[in-house]
Design an enzyme around this catalytic site. Structure first.
Site, PDB file in Angstrom:
ATOM      1  N   GLY A 242      42.933  52.622  42.141  1.00 56.15           N
ATOM      2  CA  GLY A 242      41.952  53.457  42.836  1.00 56.15           C
ATOM      3  C   GLY A 242      41.632  54.809  42.243  1.00 56.15           C
ATOM      4  N   GLU A 276      48.412  50.210  39.941  1.00 53.91           N
ATOM      5  CA  GLU A 276      47.484  49.145  39.545  1.00 53.91           C
ATOM      6  C   GLU A 276      46.111  49.691  39.156  1.00 53.91           C
ATOM      7  OE1 GLU A 276      47.161  46.944  43.170  1.00 53.91           O
ATOM      8  OE2 GLU A 276      49.215  46.214  43.127  1.00 53.91           O
ATOM      9  N   ARG A 315      26.342  47.495  39.723  1.00 52.00           N
ATOM     10  CA  ARG A 315      26.816  48.643  40.510  1.00 52.00           C
ATOM     11  C   ARG A 315      25.674  49.514  41.064  1.00 52.00           C
ATOM     12  NH1 ARG A 315      29.782  52.288  39.434  1.00 52.00           N
ATOM     13  NH2 ARG A 315      31.214  52.113  41.160  1.00 52.00           N
ATOM     14  N   CYS A 345      13.685  39.708  39.108  1.00 48.76           N
ATOM     15  CA  CYS A 345      12.630  39.680  40.097  1.00 48.76           C
ATOM     16  C   CYS A 345      13.085  40.233  41.449  1.00 48.76           C
ATOM     17  CB  CYS A 345      12.224  38.215  40.220  1.00 48.76           C
ATOM     18  SG  CYS A 345      10.603  38.013  40.796  1.00 48.76           S
ATOM     19  N   GLU A 346      13.457  41.482  41.486  1.00 49.20           N
ATOM     20  CA  GLU A 346      13.908  42.141  42.723  1.00 49.20           C
ATOM     21  C   GLU A 346      13.560  43.616  42.611  1.00 49.20           C
ATOM     22  OE1 GLU A 346      16.358  41.028  45.223  1.00 49.20           O
ATOM     23  OE2 GLU A 346      17.008  39.159  44.298  1.00 49.20           O
ATOM     24  N   TYR A 374      34.067  47.029  36.169  1.00 50.51           N
ATOM     25  CA  TYR A 374      33.192  46.353  37.135  1.00 50.51           C
ATOM     26  C   TYR A 374      31.765  46.224  36.597  1.00 50.51           C
ATOM     27  CZ  TYR A 374      37.295  47.517  39.831  1.00 50.51           C
ATOM     28  OH  TYR A 374      38.601  47.656  40.225  1.00 50.51           O
TER      29      TYR A 374
HETATM   30  N1  LLP Z   1      44.648  46.928  43.276  1.00 49.75           N
HETATM   31  C1  LLP Z   1      44.004  46.294  44.275  1.00 49.75           C
HETATM   32  C2  LLP Z   1      44.775  45.586  45.288  1.00 49.75           C
HETATM   33  C3  LLP Z   1      42.602  46.335  44.327  1.00 49.75           C
HETATM   34  O1  LLP Z   1      41.969  45.720  45.320  1.00 49.75           O
HETATM   35  C4  LLP Z   1      41.875  47.022  43.335  1.00 49.75           C
HETATM   36  C5  LLP Z   1      40.413  47.064  43.348  1.00 49.75           C
HETATM   37  C6  LLP Z   1      42.602  47.660  42.291  1.00 49.75           C
HETATM   38  C7  LLP Z   1      43.992  47.589  42.309  1.00 49.75           C
HETATM   39  C8  LLP Z   1      41.930  48.406  41.178  1.00 49.75           C
HETATM   40  O2  LLP Z   1      41.184  49.474  41.663  1.00 49.75           O
HETATM   41  P1  LLP Z   1      40.606  50.569  40.651  1.00 49.75           P
HETATM   42  O3  LLP Z   1      41.768  51.287  40.014  1.00 49.75           O
HETATM   43  O4  LLP Z   1      39.785  49.876  39.643  1.00 49.75           O
HETATM   44  O5  LLP Z   1      39.804  51.457  41.518  1.00 49.75           O
HETATM   45  N2  LLP Z   1      33.473  46.630  42.409  1.00 49.75           N
HETATM   46  C9  LLP Z   1      33.791  47.955  42.887  1.00 49.75           C
HETATM   47  C10 LLP Z   1      35.268  48.217  42.927  1.00 49.75           C
HETATM   48  C11 LLP Z   1      36.050  47.201  43.731  1.00 49.75           C
HETATM   49  C12 LLP Z   1      37.517  47.460  43.681  1.00 49.75           C
HETATM   50  C13 LLP Z   1      38.274  46.319  44.260  1.00 49.75           C
HETATM   51  N3  LLP Z   1      39.695  46.480  44.229  1.00 49.75           N
HETATM   52  C14 LLP Z   1      33.051  48.970  42.023  1.00 49.75           C
HETATM   53  O6  LLP Z   1      32.315  48.566  41.125  1.00 49.75           O
HETATM   54  O7  LLP Z   1      33.129  50.171  42.264  1.00 49.75           O
END
Ligand code: LLP
Length: 418
Positions: A242, A276, A315, A345-346, A374
């Site tokens: 996160g 993570e 995104r 087409c959107e 992402y």
């Molecule tokens: N751990 C878990 C359990 C997660 O669900 C996620 C992301 C991460 C780690 C990694 O999170 P990060 O460090 O990348 O923030 N598609 C969205 C983001 C969805 C994140 C889903 N879970 C975007 O493009 O912003």
């Protein structure tokens, strides 16, 4: 309107050299994803260093970017992997991540995935509900392989991020509340087929504020103390991912402060911290290159039509997310505001709205910054558009790490049924 000229492009672009990107676009075509593996290494090392001498393990979240060459780079750095499907687990293993460094999270794990995971012998499964725990127990019993588990606890804390990527509030589908978690741990502790060895939370993505993270860690640390008092052998404190990145001018969490805040909450607990990160590692290590096709104006509004679209980078359309867009071969002077839109087409197909851009010509290449996370991993074939190629840059050299899809690839699974 954002003034890109004033922003720190080197940070957002990684070590990208515009001439090298231009060359990659000419050699491999557009639309194209380009990742800087040296920057990925630097981000990993930065986080690792932040946890200093503490027992800590970084499990890269594959969902952010699951290209095998990126995973292989992470494996070479001794990273573990956070996976959300059996497919991601198989990718992690193929990329060289040791099984004992793989964790498996996700609200909808299926029986075949759980069984396969147990046979593979990964580090642990993050349990997301009581029902799921019972299924994991019965799979473990059937296979005669006790399951190492951790429980994803939902601390009900507002992560102060985009609602679509917030996960730690009670209205979100993720994890179980503190009370229920305790019940699951008590059950698992008494089951011969379940070994609760970890505790987990992940409150959201693109977090820019530290307070929600430390408040969550505090709640989860309290629960951990009570589990340890019941003689449970909890070894891992999994703080999820996160950490946010800079897309425009936002200040975000400093990795050192992040680590300190967690360590502060863990005082007196001798646990291995698992982190993570996805976006933090790859987000600003990647750019998406797209070529200007046409330009037009409607009642004073300028549109730049490019060959990349929402199917390549969703995104902006999905979250109204902002990505800086810079031309590779033009000066940033005398800019006017434009919407950068794709061929899909959107009306919602755009890569950027109200972006300051100089006069452009068809054939010019635009770099959509901060697209390493992402980006490709959320791309699709909507409008029967082949997905982009992916390129890695390492030590100043560019190489292809995924070839561009072609029409044959797109119809391969259908043509035998005609
Ligand atoms: N751990 C878990 C359990 C997660 O669900 C996620 C992301 C991460 C780690 C990694 O999170 P990060 O460090 O990348 O923030 N598609 C969205 C983001 C969805 C994140 C889903 N879970 C975007 O493009 O912003």
């Amino acid at each position: 309107m954002k003034n890109i000229g004033a922003l720190n492009i080197p940070e957002l672009c990684g070590n990208f050299d515009k001439a090298l990107l231009q060359k990659a676009a000419a050699q491999f075509g557009t639309p194209l994803y380009v990742y800087d593996l040296d920057r990925i290494t630097a981000k990993y090392e930065q986080l690792k260093l932040a946890f200093g001498g503490r027992k800590a393990m970084i499990c890269y979240a594959l969902k952010a970017n699951s290209n095998l060459s990126v995973i292989k780079k992470m494996a070479s750095l001794e990273s573990g992997a956070d996976c959300v499907s059996l497919g991601e687990i198989k990718r992690a293993i193929l990329g060289g991540i040791p099984k004992y460094k793989i964790i498996y999270s996700g609200v909808g794990k299926q029986e075949f995935e759980i069984k396969e995971t147990l046979k593979l012998g990964i580090l642990f499964i993050n349990i997301e509900s009581k029902e799921e725990m019972l299924l994991v127990e019965s799979c473990a019993k059937e296979l005669g392989i006790p399951a190492r588990i951790s429980v994803r606890v939902n601390p009900d804390i507002d992560p102060q991020t985009h609602p679509y990527i917030s996960t730690g509030l009670k209205e979100n589908k993720f994890g179980v509340n503190l009370e229920e978690a305790k019940g699951i741990y008590l059950y698992a502790h008494n089951s011969p087929y379940l070994e609760p060895i970890g505790i987990h939370f992940h409150i959201g993505s693109q977090l820019t504020k530290l307070k929600p993270v430390s408040e969550s860690a505090q709640k989860i640390a309290q629960l951990t103390h009570s589990l340890l008092a019941l003689k449970m052998d909890i070894k891992f404190f999994d703080i999820g991912g996160g950490i946010g990145i800079t897309y425009s001018d936002e200040t975000t969490i400093n990795p050192y402060d992040y680590a300190q805040a967690i360590l502060e909450e863990l005082r007196g607990l001798d646990l291995t911290i698992i982190c993570e990160p996805g976006r933090f590692i790859v987000g600003n290590s990647g750019v998406f290159l797209t070529k200007v096709l046409y330009q037009k104006e409607h009642q004073g509004k300028r549109f730049v039509i490019v060959d990349g679209a929402m199917n390549d980078l969703i995104r902006p359309s999905l979250y109204n997310a902002y990505h800086q867009i810079v031309p590779l071969n033009a000066e940033l002077q005398e800019t006017t505001s434009a919407d950068v839109v794709g061929p899909v087409c959107e009306s919602g197909d755009y890569l950027g709205k109200n972006i300051s851009l100089p006069p452009l010509q068809s054939g010019d290449i635009l770099a959509v910054l901060s697209s390493g996370a992402y980006g490709f991993s959320m791309s699709s074939n909507y409008n029967t558009r082949p997905r982009s190629a992916e390129v890695a840059i390492e030590k100043g050299e560019a190489r292809l790490i995924r070839r561009r899809e072609n029409f044959e690839d797109l119809i391969a699974l259908e043509k035998d049924y005609l």
